[in-house]
Design an enzyme around this catalytic site. Structure first.
Site, PDB file in Angstrom:
ATOM      1  N   ASP A  14       1.183   2.901  -3.068  1.00 24.37           N
ATOM      2  CA  ASP A  14       2.371   3.670  -2.737  1.00 24.37           C
ATOM      3  C   ASP A  14       2.677   3.393  -1.268  1.00 24.37           C
ATOM      4  O   ASP A  14       1.865   2.781  -0.556  1.00 24.37           O
ATOM      5  CB  ASP A  14       2.093   5.165  -2.981  1.00 24.37           C
ATOM      6  CG  ASP A  14       3.286   6.033  -2.643  1.00 24.37           C
ATOM      7  OD1 ASP A  14       4.412   5.679  -3.033  1.00 24.37           O
ATOM      8  OD2 ASP A  14       3.087   7.064  -1.974  1.00 24.37           O
ATOM      9  N   ASP A  16       5.197   5.719   1.169  1.00 23.17           N
ATOM     10  CA  ASP A  16       5.392   6.902   2.010  1.00 23.17           C
ATOM     11  C   ASP A  16       4.283   7.919   1.813  1.00 23.17           C
ATOM     12  O   ASP A  16       3.950   8.294   0.682  1.00 23.17           O
ATOM     13  CB  ASP A  16       6.739   7.544   1.686  1.00 23.17           C
ATOM     14  CG  ASP A  16       7.900   6.673   2.126  1.00 23.17           C
ATOM     15  OD1 ASP A  16       8.037   6.447   3.336  1.00 23.17           O
ATOM     16  OD2 ASP A  16       8.662   6.202   1.255  1.00 23.17           O
TER      17      ASP A  16
END
Length: 228
Positions: A14, A16
């Site tokens: 991922d 953020d």
């Protein structure tokens, strides 16, 4: 920490809240935009938006705050956030060391982020992380965002690695659920939002930092495998 029971053929990241310390900046921009427009936003509402695709965030805002002009508020937030990204957002501790180690080992890597393509590319280039990732899949590239498995399945397909051989590093609940739905093994590194009892009950690995995740991975790559 619960040890890994397999050696990942690929590691999916991922963006953020996991690699880039951006969630605080996003929340600050929403609050600043709300102040500009003379309205208020509840902290629990902002936390509920963590890890969600943009269109899901808008849907949540419309549901919880139908009194607001969500479009105008969102446009102001986006302008404020664009400036912050251009100025440079801090990286999460340990991410460069982990990525460089995986790169040196030759372990395939990909980004799978709910962020739209334009903003994801901006962040990855401004942060310098793009050099570690031959594959980047964004919220613009799939039909069903996290917690649906689409984004992780697409990333694995582009890498040519079967889902069950992929490890996923995530900070949020939607991301963890997406990884599990894809048949992958997630390690969660929580950011602003601690795991709920429902998330903990999923039984996946939860660690305190990327350094802890790095430790789990190191235990799976023996000197023999590193030289293979």
């Amino acid at each position: 920490m619960m040890k890994l029971d397999f050696t990942p053929a690929a590691v999916l990241f991922d963006m953020d809240g996991l690699m880039i310390d951006s969630e605080k900046a996003v929340m600050a921009c929403w609050l600043e935009a709300a102040d500009i427009h003379g309205v208020t936003l509840e902290e629990d509402l902002l936390h509920a938006m963590v890890g969600l695709h943009e269109k899901l965030c808008i849907a949540l805002l419309r549901e919880r705050r139908p009194d607001l002009d969500i479009r105008t508020l969102g446009e102001t937030t986006d302008r404020l956030y664009h400036d912050k990204v251009e100025q440079g957002l801090p990286l999460k501790p340990g991410i460069i060391e982990l990525l460089q180690w995986l790169t040196d080992l030759g372990v395939p890597r990909a980004v799978a982020t709910s962020t739209r393509r334009e903003r994801a590319d901006q962040k990855l280039h401004r942060s310098g992380l793009i050099r570690f990732f031959p594959i980047v899949v964004t919220g613009s590239d799939i039909e069903h965002p996290k917690p649906a498995p689409d984004i992780y399945l697409k990333a694995a397909n582009l890498l040519g690695v079967a889902p069950q051989h992929c490890l996923v590093l995530e900070d949020s609940e939607p991301g963890v659920r997406a990884a599990l739905a894809a048949g992958m093994t997630p390690i969660q590194v929580p950011d602003l939002k601690p795991p709920s009892p429902e998330v903990i009950a999923l039984g996946h690995r939860i660690v305190g930092s990327l350094t802890d995740a790095h430790t789990l991975l190191r235990a799976r790559y023996t000197p023999c495998e590193q030289g293979a």
